[in-house]
Scaffold this motif. Structure first.
Motif, mmCIF file in Angstrom:
data_model
loop_
_atom_site.group_PDB
_atom_site.id
_atom_site.type_symbol
_atom_site.label_atom_id
_atom_site.label_comp_id
_atom_site.label_asym_id
_atom_site.label_seq_id
_atom_site.Cartn_x
_atom_site.Cartn_y
_atom_site.Cartn_z
ATOM 1 N N LEU A 19 0.831 -1.215 0.000
ATOM 2 C CA LEU A 19 0.000 0.000 0.000
ATOM 3 C C LEU A 19 0.862 1.260 0.000
ATOM 4 C CD1 LEU A 19 -2.731 -1.169 2.528
ATOM 5 C CD2 LEU A 19 -3.162 -0.483 0.170
ATOM 6 N N LYS A 27 -7.803 -5.008 -5.038
ATOM 7 C CA LYS A 27 -8.654 -5.059 -3.857
ATOM 8 C C LYS A 27 -7.874 -5.681 -2.700
ATOM 9 C CE LYS A 27 -13.068 -6.407 -4.068
ATOM 10 N NZ LYS A 27 -14.270 -7.302 -4.140
ATOM 11 N N LEU A 46 -5.653 2.289 3.393
ATOM 12 C CA LEU A 46 -6.679 1.967 2.403
ATOM 13 C C LEU A 46 -7.497 3.205 2.045
ATOM 14 C CD1 LEU A 46 -7.933 -1.463 3.815
ATOM 15 C CD2 LEU A 46 -6.731 -1.115 1.649
ATOM 16 N N ASN A 49 -5.338 5.865 0.117
ATOM 17 C CA ASN A 49 -5.087 5.505 -1.279
ATOM 18 C C ASN A 49 -6.369 5.273 -2.072
ATOM 19 O OD1 ASN A 49 -2.434 5.528 -0.486
ATOM 20 N ND2 ASN A 49 -2.165 3.317 -0.515
ATOM 21 N N THR A 51 -8.224 2.703 -1.928
ATOM 22 C CA THR A 51 -8.114 1.323 -2.412
ATOM 23 C C THR A 51 -9.363 0.532 -2.035
ATOM 24 O OG1 THR A 51 -5.701 1.377 -2.119
ATOM 25 C CG2 THR A 51 -6.741 -0.800 -2.290
ATOM 26 N N LYS A 132 -14.157 1.413 -9.898
ATOM 27 C CA LYS A 132 -13.336 0.759 -8.878
ATOM 28 C C LYS A 132 -14.067 -0.379 -8.190
ATOM 29 C CE LYS A 132 -9.843 4.123 -7.543
ATOM 30 N NZ LYS A 132 -9.209 4.853 -6.424
#
Length: 255
Positions: A19, A27, A46, A49, A51, A132
């Motif tokens: 990360l 994912k 997370l 970013n 993510t 995403k």
């Protein structure tokens, strides 16, 4: 120690370093440890970013890692670097061409995405936009199905397809959604700066995205089946855009 198995990385420290590295991640799966648990540093990364992540049970991670010591988390690493929408538009400018972009609304089958990437490369389109969440990402299966096209096609992964579509329209693009009940695609004008939107395998184009298309176009169907596979329909649409571009020889539209 960094545990890597094809396109997955697992273990708290390896996932944290991944990360921090900025490498593309499709994912992260993790076991929830509560609002004040020991994974708050991972959760912060997370969110920082942006993510995608999903909470799962420990048995799921045991199965995915063949019961290796995963420490409650696993990351799927993307098969290729993601681009951004600006990169796609910049490629059009670099080539001195009108933007030619494919937007995919929640395509879930990796074989469909891989096949479409191959067609995008073949027709010389400038890139692909995917969401995403609720969509297949750049997995190993996608890369294999694309026959190497994943290394040549710019794929942007965005949080909000509708907002991205609005931004592209402001940049001068015309948006054609491919769905049943629209204008015959072979009779529509698909020249100029163009975004082609293809819906998911089961639901088609989502309502809000459809409402933000400039037009809905359809492929004529003369057989007994009522629809085509998403990758087949998308490929035919992309080649129709290319055919019209070759025929029209219109001057480049400045955006």
């Amino acid at each position: 120690m960094n545990f890597v198995n094809e396109e997955i990385v697992y273990g708290k420290n390896p996932v944290a370093e991944l990360l921090k590295s900025g490498k593309p991640i499709n994912k992260v799966l993790l076991v929830s440890d509560g609002p004040s648990g020991k994974n708050q540093d991972i959760m912060a990364l997370l969110h920082k970013n942006n993510t995608p992540y999903q909470f799962v049970d420990r048995q799921t991670l045991d199965r995915l890692t063949n019961r290796e010591r995963h420490q409650g988390m696993l990351a799927y690493v993307a098969a290729s670097e993601y681009a951004n929408v600006e990169d796609i538009l910049a490629l059009a400018v670099e080539r001195q061409e009108d933007p030619f972009i494919l937007m995919l609304d929640e395509i879930e089958d990796p074989h469909n995405l891989g096949a479409l990437l191959r067609t995008v490369d073949a027709v010389g389109a400038h890139g692909v936009i995917i969401p995403k969440r609720r969509s297949v990402a750049l997995t190993g299966t996608v890369a294999k199905t694309s026959a190497g096209a994943v290394e040549h096609v710019k794929v942007a992964r965005v949080s909000n397809l509708v907002q991205t579509l609005k931004d592209l329209k402001k940049a001068g693009c015309w948006v054609s959604g491919a769905e049943a009940g629209g204008t015959n695609a072979f009779k529509a004008d698909l020249t100029g700066p163009r975004v082609i939107v293809i819906g998911s395998e089961g639901k088609g184009i989502s309502r809000l995205l459809r409402e933000n298309c400039d037009e809905i176009v359809s492929l004529p169907m003369r057989g007994q089946v009522s629809s085509l596979n998403a990758s087949v329909a998308g490929s035919v649409m992309l080649y129709e855009v290319l055919r019209q571009r070759i025929q029209s020889e219109k001057p480049i539209t400045k955006i």
